[in-house]
Every structure is written in C-alpha cells, then in structure tokens.
Write a protein that holds these residues in place. Structure first.
Motif, short mmCIF file in Angstrom:
data_model
loop_
_atom_site.label_atom_id
_atom_site.label_comp_id
_atom_site.label_asym_id
_atom_site.label_seq_id
_atom_site.Cartn_x
_atom_site.Cartn_y
_atom_site.Cartn_z
N ALA A 133 0.81 -1.22 0.00
CA ALA A 133 0.00 0.00 0.00
C ALA A 133 0.85 1.27 0.00
O ALA A 133 0.36 2.35 -0.33
CB ALA A 133 -0.93 0.00 1.21
N ASP A 134 2.13 1.15 0.36
CA ASP A 134 3.02 2.31 0.39
C ASP A 134 3.62 2.63 -0.98
O ASP A 134 4.24 3.69 -1.15
CB ASP A 134 4.18 2.07 1.37
N LEU A 135 3.48 1.72 -1.95
CA LEU A 135 4.18 1.89 -3.22
C LEU A 135 3.85 3.20 -3.94
O LEU A 135 4.76 3.87 -4.45
CB LEU A 135 3.91 0.70 -4.15
N PRO A 136 2.57 3.60 -4.03
CA PRO A 136 2.32 4.87 -4.75
C PRO A 136 3.08 6.05 -4.15
O PRO A 136 3.68 6.85 -4.90
CB PRO A 136 0.80 5.04 -4.61
N ALA A 137 3.10 6.17 -2.83
CA ALA A 137 3.82 7.28 -2.19
C ALA A 137 5.33 7.13 -2.37
O ALA A 137 6.04 8.11 -2.62
CB ALA A 137 3.46 7.36 -0.72
N ALA A 171 9.31 -0.97 -7.03
CA ALA A 171 8.21 -1.88 -7.35
C ALA A 171 8.66 -3.33 -7.36
O ALA A 171 7.88 -4.24 -7.08
CB ALA A 171 7.61 -1.50 -8.70
N GLY A 172 9.96 -3.55 -7.66
CA GLY A 172 10.50 -4.91 -7.64
C GLY A 172 10.97 -5.37 -6.29
O GLY A 172 11.38 -6.52 -6.13
N SER A 173 10.92 -4.48 -5.30
CA SER A 173 11.39 -4.83 -3.95
C SER A 173 10.25 -5.00 -2.96
O SER A 173 10.26 -5.92 -2.15
CB SER A 173 12.33 -3.73 -3.43
N VAL A 174 9.28 -4.10 -2.99
CA VAL A 174 8.22 -4.10 -1.98
C VAL A 174 7.27 -5.26 -2.23
O VAL A 174 6.69 -5.39 -3.31
CB VAL A 174 7.45 -2.77 -2.00
N GLY A 175 7.15 -6.13 -1.25
CA GLY A 175 6.19 -7.22 -1.32
C GLY A 175 6.61 -8.42 -2.13
O GLY A 175 5.83 -9.35 -2.29
N ARG A 176 7.85 -8.43 -2.65
CA ARG A 176 8.33 -9.60 -3.39
C ARG A 176 9.09 -10.53 -2.47
O ARG A 176 9.83 -10.09 -1.58
CB ARG A 176 9.26 -9.18 -4.53
#
Length: 311
Positions: free
Chosen positions: A189-193, A211-216
C-alpha cells in the motif's frame, strides 16, 4: 573442424535452459549462484515494459552461448547488451562475436542507433562488465566498443554478529521518534507514495526498482516518514537476491541519521534470509556506506558504448 555457429532468437520457454547455461558459463561464483535470478530479471521481468531480445548460439544442436539485450525505456535510440555468456570450452572461437553482431542487428531493427554494454535499470544484473571478466573486456574493445564510465559495488559483511553492517539501530530510531519520524517496513500500500517520492526527488528508474522490492519474496524495503510524508527509503533484492539498493533520503533530511538506520535494517533482513554478504550495487556515496556498514569496494565494472554504423 568446428561446426558452424548458428545464432537464433530464443523463446521465453527456454528461460530455464538459458539459466542452466549461465550457471556453467559465469566464472564468478557470486554470479553463477544467482544465474536463475539474473536471467529472470533480465528477460521475462524486463519484457514487461521494454523490448527484450534473447539470442542463442548453437554449434550443431548444442547451445554454447546466450545473449540478452534490451531497449532503453527512457531513450528509445539506445540499446543495451545485458548479458553475454559463453561456455568455457567455446571461448575465443567466435561465439561472443556472432552473438553481439546478431544483437546489434536485432536492436537496430527496434530503432537503436547506439549500443551500451551496461545495465538498463531497473532491470539489470551488473552496472557493466566486471573487470575480472577479462575476455569480455578484450572482446568489447576488439569489436569497437569504447569505455566511457566506471562503476563499482561495495560489499557489506553479514557473516558475524559484531559486523558494523549489523549494528543496532534502536537508539537511533528512538532519537528519530523524538523528532516525529517513524521508521518501518514498507508494504504494498506504500508503493504509490514511495514511487512518487523517488521520481520527484531522484528521477531515474528507482521507482521501478522499488516496485520490484516491496512485497516480493526475497526482497523488501524500509521507509522513514513524518506525518505521513516519506523522508527516505532503502530497498533490496529487486535486481538480485544478494544486492542492496536503491536507497535515498530527502535533501531536507540529510544528516539526520535516517540513511544509516534504513540501510542496516535492510542488511539485517538479508542476514536473516541466510546471506553472509550483501552487495551494494552501483554505489555513489562510498564514504557513507563505509562509515554506516563497514562496506568495502570489491567489484569494479567498465561500461562501454558503440554507435552503430549507418547503412
């Protein structure tokens, strides 16, 4: 007499085969060990937002070399050779030359006028050619590529509890909390910010790496914020499991200690995942990483470019 070399385009269903060849052909153990991840990031993952070519060199029915190349998403006239791997017994027999010639032709068909032997962020496995891959350096020069930049990676030692890279951040986090700054693990949920902050503050391709780090799986990111406003981030695992980066701190927050806290939180994650060393890729501020994590420069890369001849 050697069988003739045939170079053909490869389909994505050959990704596992290409990864197996790279595990045999990449001489440095740290690269060979991550061959699966390297091929994945350079080929199927990169193909999401840019033209990617996969080429195979065959002698008869035997695959003896591979190349992965791509077109820059921000500079359509620029192409990249992201990986060349030739089996040890096939080197100095024209395989690399044949692959590069076909790659230049294929990239030219995508409108490329200049080819770089350099990483194409956010999907890259090296900044350029590691200087220890001496045959690749010699081949680049022989084929008319000119060195125009040098880059380096630093290594943080995670192998023992008292490593500077694993120093506690508790006191620093308490001090930051007293200034209204919260440090925590980033969530999807933090990715857009986060990506908006990276684009507006630093530009480049760091938003894609985030985008390739968060949640992977095998990757992650930590952030610092105050009153819901991002002040900094540090990420790992986007390009390769053992690599740290990118990280950035808002100019107004520089000198606050946020960067060192975020860095060591990530390095502790990587140690918990079983790594005994982390590579800090494509480093800028050498003194910061040396002071904050005891990191050392250990990999040096030459970056090359060549303008394609016009017909």
């Amino acid at each position: 007499m050697d069988a003739e070399i045939t170079v053909t385009e490869l389909d994505l269903d050959l990704v596992p085969t290409v990864a197996r060849l790279c595990a045999q052909a990449l001489d440095l153990p740290e690269d060979a060990a991550e061959a699966d991840a390297i091929v994945d990031v350079l080929w199927p993952r990169a193909a999401v937002d840019r033209p990617v070519i996969g080429l195979g060199a065959y002698r008869g029915d035997d695959l003896v070399g591979v190349l992965i190349g791509s077109v820059s998403p921000s500079e359509p006239g620029t192409g990249h050779v992201d990986l060349v791997a030739v089996l040890p017994g096939q080197r100095r027999r024209g395989v690399g030359r044949a692959l590069l010639a076909r790659a230049e032709q294929a990239l030219a068909e995508h409108g490329v006028t200049e080819v770089l032997l350099a990483g194409n962020p956010p999907y890259y496995a090296w900044p350029g050619i590691d200087v220890r891959y001496t045959p690749a350096v010699c081949a680049a020069l022989a084929l008319g590529y000119q060195q125009d930049r040098t880059a380096w990676n630093m290594t943080a030692d995670l192998s023992y509890d008292e490593s500077p890279a694993l120093r506690s951040t508790t006191a620093a986090e308490d001090r930051l909390a007293g200034q209204g700054i919260t440090v925590r693990r980033a969530e999807r949920a933090d990715l857009p910010a986060l990506t908006a902050f990276a684009r507006s503050t630093f530009g480049g391709a760091w938003d894609g790496e985030l985008a390739g780090s968060v949640g992977r799986e095998g990757a992650g990111c930590h952030l610092a914020e105050r009153a819901g406003k991002v002040l900094g981030f540090a990420a790992y695992g986007s390009s390769r499991p053992s690599w740290f980066g990118p990280m950035g701190t808002a100019p107004a927050a520089e000198g606050s200690g946020i960067g060192g806290v975020l860095l060591r939180r990530c390095l502790r994650d990587q140690r918990a995942a079983g790594l005994d060393r982390a590579e800090i890729g494509w480093v800028g501020p050498v003194p910061f990483y040396s002071g904050s994590a005891g990191a050392r420069i250990e990999r040096v890369f030459f970056l090359y470019r060549r303008t394609l001849p016009t017909s």
